[in-house]
Design an enzyme around this catalytic site. Structure first.
Site, mmCIF file in Angstrom:
data_model
loop_
_atom_site.group_PDB
_atom_site.id
_atom_site.type_symbol
_atom_site.label_atom_id
_atom_site.label_comp_id
_atom_site.label_asym_id
_atom_site.label_seq_id
_atom_site.Cartn_x
_atom_site.Cartn_y
_atom_site.Cartn_z
ATOM 1 C CG HIS A 170 -2.249 0.670 0.968
ATOM 2 N ND1 HIS A 170 -2.383 1.795 0.180
ATOM 3 C CD2 HIS A 170 -3.502 0.368 1.383
ATOM 4 C CE1 HIS A 170 -3.654 2.160 0.141
ATOM 5 N NE2 HIS A 170 -4.352 1.316 0.850
ATOM 6 C CG ASP A 204 -12.501 -11.250 -21.400
ATOM 7 O OD1 ASP A 204 -11.711 -12.201 -21.247
ATOM 8 O OD2 ASP A 204 -13.473 -11.295 -22.176
#
Length: 448
Positions: free
Chosen positions: A166, A389
């Site tokens: 992070h 995708d």
């Protein structure tokens, strides 16, 4: 726990990486260093099973190599400098092309339905084994890759789990990377067709970099990790577009404010917060908090580009008492969140940084430790999650991994149906049981 068999482990490096004098060094800001002790956030996407002829591992690794050439900070490592002259340490990111961890695994006893339709609607514990960096903290980026992936083949599907440091990136930067990776894998696009990475080039005037942190602060041992996993439960609650419209209209109707409009996410957050507190058996005098993790890119002056890579988030914390929440309605609570978010301005952001540099404090963030008086709303329902995708179909579900999971953690996702929002919710088991049977709550939300 499902039997997860690791088939291979490898390091994927950026395509055509050449170490040279143009190697980038990224200095860390106070907001980056704030996450020094926090675990890697982890997320995962569930996909349908690809055609047996699809060489998914080779395709994923080759396209990942191209994506890392664009998003090169992920392929670097954290560097720590010890300054003996003043007993401080500094950190920066060396974009050295060391590469990222890539794990290929198999869980042949797990089906898609085991994830989508778990017993009692509780997020199954076996998902922990589908993520690559369980328990890894940001400070371990000295040797750990700054982002890691695990591809796990199921009976009838594929789960791609990932975790990232992070201090290097926030959710916005991560999903920009993931969207690019999936597009490269799907289309075979060359990296030259994508714009170059826009690095965060913002730092406070008058602050030397790298920032120096006293040894005493860094070496302070973190609080013992109390494993309360057996006492915590996770469920995913879905809000349909109709539910959201009703809650938003109700919240705004109750406050009837011309200058403030409670947003969809603020209305849902207020509703979740009120419902959780209502079922938590807290005293009316108890002080409670709702922390919203928010993107500051467009709030800075001058504003940063929306695509700017890095970690540019902060917590907006609303603080009230249980009595105030009970006395007032959904609109009042939503208004407190709205005002708190509105208070996070460029000036507020800078004041925090200036004060932090004078006295650096690395928070010991709670990790699987029950914090019954707080909820934290992370992630965003506006991230492009379901557009990823890789060549054998779009995702059919998203799940959060065990990183940074605490009681009261609410992780917001877009629903698979447009306009829906889903909240992966972690609560103590007794609160979760009461919430799951709260008739008023279930009028507006349902268990996925």
């Amino acid at each position: 726990m499902a039997d997860v068999v690791v088939i291979s482990k490898s390091i994927v490096r950026p395509e055509s990486y050449n170490e040279g004098s143009d190697r980038v060094k990224i200095h860390l800001t106070p907001w980056d260093l704030f996450f020094l002790r926090s675990e890697y956030p982890q997320r995962g996407l569930l996909y349908p099973k690809p055609d047996p002829e699809t060489q998914i591992i080779s395709r994923l690794k080759s396209s990942l190599s191209v994506a890392l050439k664009i998003f090169y900070p992920f392929a670097g490592r954290l560097v720590k400098i010890e300054n003996e002259d003043d007993k401080t340490a500094s950190f920066y990111v060396d974009c050295d092309g060391s590469g990222v961890k890539f794990i290929y695994a198999s869980a042949k006893t797990v089906s898609v339905s085991d994830i989508l339709k778990p017993v009692n609607g509780t997020v199954p514990g076996f998902l922990t084994g589908f993520f690559p960096v369980n328990g890894v903290r940001s400070c371990e980026g000295l040797t750990e890759s700054l982002i890691a992936f695990q591809v796990t083949e199921l009976i009838d599907g594929v789960f791609i789990g990932f975790g990232y440091n992070h201090m290097i990136a926030d959710g916005s930067s991560f999903w920009n990377f993931f969207n690019t990776w999936s597009e490269i894998c799907l289309t075979g696009s060359n990296r030259k067709e994508f714009p170059p990475l826009v690095l965060r080039r913002w730092f406070l005037n008058g602050i030397d970099s790298p920032i120096r942190i006293p040894f005493s602060e860094i070496e302070t041992p973190p609080s013992p990790i109390v494993d309360t996993s057996s006492l915590l439960q996770e469920k995913i609650f879905r809000f349909t577009s109709g539910n959201i419209s009703e809650l938003k209209a109700k919240a705004n109707g109750e406050v009837n404010s011309d200058d403030r409009r409670i947003s969809s996410l603020q209305a849902i957050s207020a509703f979740m917060w009120r419902s959780i507190v209502k079922n938590s058996d807290l005293d009316s005098e108890e002080v409670i908090h709702c922390k919203l993790l928010m993107d500051m890119r467009r709030r800075l002056n001058p504003p940063l580009e929306k695509e700017c890579f890095g970690n540019v988030v902060c917590f907006a914390t609303a603080t009230i008492t249980v009595g105030e929440m009970v006395k007032n309605g959904l609109g009042w609570v939503g208004l407190q969140l709205n005002k708190t978010v509105g208070s996070k301005t460029n000036e507020d952001f800078r004041v925090f940084a200036e004060n932090w540099v004078k006295k650096p404090i690395i928070p010991i963030l709670p990790n699987r430790v029950a914090v019954s008086n707080s909820v934290i709303v992370a992630s965003s329902p506006w991230f492009n999650v379901y557009g990823n995708d890789f060549g054998w179909g779009k995702p059919i579900a998203v799940r959060a991994g065990p990183g940074n999971v605490t009681e009261g953690k609410l992780i917001a996702y877009p629903g698979i149906e447009q306009g829906n929002i889903e909240i992966q919710t972690c609560l103590s088991s007794h609160v979760m049981e009461k919430l799951s049977n709260d008739v008023e709550f279930l009028k507006h939300a349902c268990v996925v």
